[in-house]
Scaffold this motif. Structure first.
Motif, PDB file in Angstrom:
ATOM      1  N   ALA A   1       0.647   7.236  -8.582  1.00 40.45           N
ATOM      2  CA  ALA A   1      -0.316   8.082  -7.869  1.00 40.45           C
ATOM      3  C   ALA A   1      -1.634   8.163  -8.638  1.00 40.45           C
ATOM      4  O   ALA A   1      -2.726   8.076  -8.057  1.00 40.45           O
ATOM      5  CB  ALA A   1       0.275   9.477  -7.675  1.00 40.45           C
ATOM      6  N   GLN A   2      -1.527   8.294  -9.953  1.00 36.83           N
ATOM      7  CA  GLN A   2      -2.727   8.347 -10.789  1.00 36.83           C
ATOM      8  C   GLN A   2      -3.508   7.038 -10.708  1.00 36.83           C
ATOM      9  O   GLN A   2      -4.741   7.031 -10.619  1.00 36.83           O
ATOM     10  CB  GLN A   2      -2.318   8.644 -12.240  1.00 36.83           C
ATOM     11  N   PHE A   3      -2.781   5.923 -10.713  1.00 36.92           N
ATOM     12  CA  PHE A   3      -3.424   4.605 -10.648  1.00 36.92           C
ATOM     13  C   PHE A   3      -4.200   4.455  -9.339  1.00 36.92           C
ATOM     14  O   PHE A   3      -5.377   4.044  -9.329  1.00 36.92           O
ATOM     15  CB  PHE A   3      -2.356   3.509 -10.769  1.00 36.92           C
ATOM     16  N   TYR A   4      -3.555   4.783  -8.221  1.00 33.84           N
ATOM     17  CA  TYR A   4      -4.199   4.549  -6.925  1.00 33.84           C
ATOM     18  C   TYR A   4      -5.248   5.601  -6.595  1.00 33.84           C
ATOM     19  O   TYR A   4      -6.153   5.336  -5.788  1.00 33.84           O
ATOM     20  CB  TYR A   4      -3.138   4.440  -5.829  1.00 33.84           C
TER      21      TYR A   4
ATOM     22  N   PHE B   1       2.874   8.752  -2.901  1.00 35.77           N
ATOM     23  CA  PHE B   1       3.679   8.682  -4.124  1.00 35.77           C
ATOM     24  C   PHE B   1       4.032  10.081  -4.634  1.00 35.77           C
ATOM     25  O   PHE B   1       5.155  10.329  -5.087  1.00 35.77           O
ATOM     26  CB  PHE B   1       2.935   7.900  -5.208  1.00 35.77           C
ATOM     27  N   LEU B   2       3.081  11.010  -4.595  1.00 30.30           N
ATOM     28  CA  LEU B   2       3.342  12.371  -5.073  1.00 30.30           C
ATOM     29  C   LEU B   2       4.396  13.069  -4.217  1.00 30.30           C
ATOM     30  O   LEU B   2       5.278  13.759  -4.737  1.00 30.30           O
ATOM     31  CB  LEU B   2       2.048  13.185  -5.087  1.00 30.30           C
ATOM     32  N   VAL B   3       4.313  12.888  -2.905  1.00 25.12           N
ATOM     33  CA  VAL B   3       5.297  13.502  -2.007  1.00 25.12           C
ATOM     34  C   VAL B   3       6.680  12.900  -2.252  1.00 25.12           C
ATOM     35  O   VAL B   3       7.698  13.606  -2.250  1.00 25.12           O
ATOM     36  CB  VAL B   3       4.865  13.346  -0.537  1.00 25.12           C
ATOM     37  N   ARG B   4       6.738  11.592  -2.497  1.00 28.80           N
ATOM     38  CA  ARG B   4       8.014  10.961  -2.828  1.00 28.80           C
ATOM     39  C   ARG B   4       8.587  11.519  -4.130  1.00 28.80           C
ATOM     40  O   ARG B   4       9.788  11.741  -4.252  1.00 28.80           O
ATOM     41  CB  ARG B   4       7.847   9.445  -2.938  1.00 28.80           C
TER      42      ARG B   4
END
Length: 419
Positions: A264-267, A279-282
């Motif tokens: 999440a940080q990368f994208y 990604f964070l919700v996953r």
């Protein structure tokens, strides 16, 4: 004069024996190398979602690392007053360690046995506690201190435990000490690289890219190290290579929480907020009590809302519907964060940008006249502000919430909000 029979003496002898064992344990237990003597958490500071994170690690890590996590989970269970559950976790750790070579299994078991001794002692089961102290003594008897020893395996065990508890400086020291004796050890190399990454995230610090590369070469199965290396390469202008690594890590560990958070940080850096939020919700699926993570999702939805408003698409019918949906999601995740922690704002150490969370709370409350539900959230937020003694922010928020506000005045106020 009445005769004193053995039956009358036995209870007194049992009490005396119990007291002697207790006095002995009082002296010995502080010498054991285990979670109870490592000072892992400040009183009352353990996060409510810590157990979720550890369970996620147990589910997704390779078997050779699971014993370490079971030991930490046992300690967390004990702190929550669940001593029987703690003993079950220690049993799991002990079973996993039996699969190692005999000498290594004994050494790595010292931490588990120390934890056993402390849990039984706290439960008042002193004979069982004494039995585990004796197991420790049997292994350590060849050393000057019969109840502890210095070796790379124990340093590594302590390093991983401290790393998971956010004690990065001490963790780095543990791994460095272990690597002095075992310089090419894959486990210690990974631990050192991760500790260095967390200690050197600030821009002015030197990027530990070489340490991350070496750790990945020694332990190609560590997907978290791979994700950290991807982020470092991205900051160095090698985004394509970084993206290849992050996608590979996601393919091999699709449900590992810490990998998802780094993805999440990368994208987000790449400007892809939709993937970031996904990604964070996953990640929240396996750490449902992680209040800072809910705050982070809230911020990303707020950022997506600002993007939409800045493009001008918010004025269309479809755009207005999307704006309302994003506002609803911001409020929803704020509420979830508040519900899961007495003080979600006290967990800033888990967030890359604590000021962003603060700003998101303020901007949500300044947007429109509050409903009854929003007013309740606002009051909860104010309580948190008072808890952290941020009186200047509290006064500003009270002013914002005191009167009904229309959309234009809200936008005007938004323009004054510092970035």
């Amino acid at each position: 004069m009445a005769l004193i029979t053995p039956e009358l003496l036995w209870p007194q002898l049992d009490t005396l024996r119990h007291d002697i064992i207790g006095d002995s344990l009082d002296k010995v237990l502080p010498q054991l190398k285990c979670h109870f003597t490592w000072n892992l958490f400040r009183e009352g500071s353990i996060a409510s979602y810590m157990e979720d994170r550890v369970c996620n690690q147990i589910e997704h890590l390779n078997s050779e690392y699971k014993a370490t996590m079971y030991n930490l989970l046992a300690y967390i269970k004990h702190l929550d007053g669940e001593n029987e559950a703690a003993l079950e976790c220690l049993g799991q750790a002990e079973d996993l360690l039996k699969s190692k070579k005999n000498d290594q299994a004994e050494i790595r078991s010292l931490v588990t046995w120390g934890n056993y001794a402390w849990v039984y002692y706290r439960m008042g089961r002193l004979l069982e506690a004494q039995a585990y102290v004796e197991k420790v003594r049997h292994v350590c008897k060849k050393f000057a201190n019969p109840y502890s020893m210095e070796c790379p395996e124990l340093e590594c065990e302590e390093g991983w435990t401290r790393l998971k508890c956010g004690r990065n400086e001490r963790a780095k020291m543990c791994f460095e000490k272990a690597l002095e004796e075992k310089p090419n050890d894959a486990e210690c190399s990974s631990g050192q690289a991760i500790a260095m990454y967390h200690l050197e995230e600030k821009p002015e610090k030197q990027v530990p890219v070489d340490a991350l590369k070496q750790a990945m070469e020694l332990n190609s199965k560590d997907q978290y190290v791979k994700a950290l290396l991807a982020l470092k390469l991205q900051t160095m202008g090698e985004e394509a290579e970084g993206e290849r690594l992050i996608e590979d890590a996601l393919e091999k560990a699709p449900d590992q929480t810490d990998v998802l958070q780094k993805a999440a940080q990368f994208y987000r850096r790449k400007g892809n907020l939709n993937r970031t939020i996904g990604f964070l919700v996953r990640a929240l699926r396996s750490t449902a009590n992680n209040s800072p993570l809910y705050c982070l999702v809230m911020c990303r939805y707020r950022e997506r809302l600002e993007q939409l408003q800045n493009t001008g698409d918010a004025e269309t019918t479809e755009g207005r519907e999307k704006v309302e949906e994003l506002r609803r999601l911001v409020m929803e995740y704020m509420q979830k964060a508040l519900q899961r922690r007495r003080s979600p704002l006290s967990a800033y150490s888990d967030l890359a940008d604590s000021l962003e969370v603060e700003r998101c709370y303020q901007m949500v409350f300044s947007k429109v006249s509050p409903s009854a539900e929003e007013q309740q959230l606002y009051e909860s937020y104010c309580n948190l502000q008072e808890y952290h003694k941020k009186s200047e922010d509290l006064d500003a928020l009270k002013d914002l919430m005191q009167f009904p506000r229309n959309e234009k005045s809200a936008e005007k106020e938004e323009g004054k909000t510092p970035t």
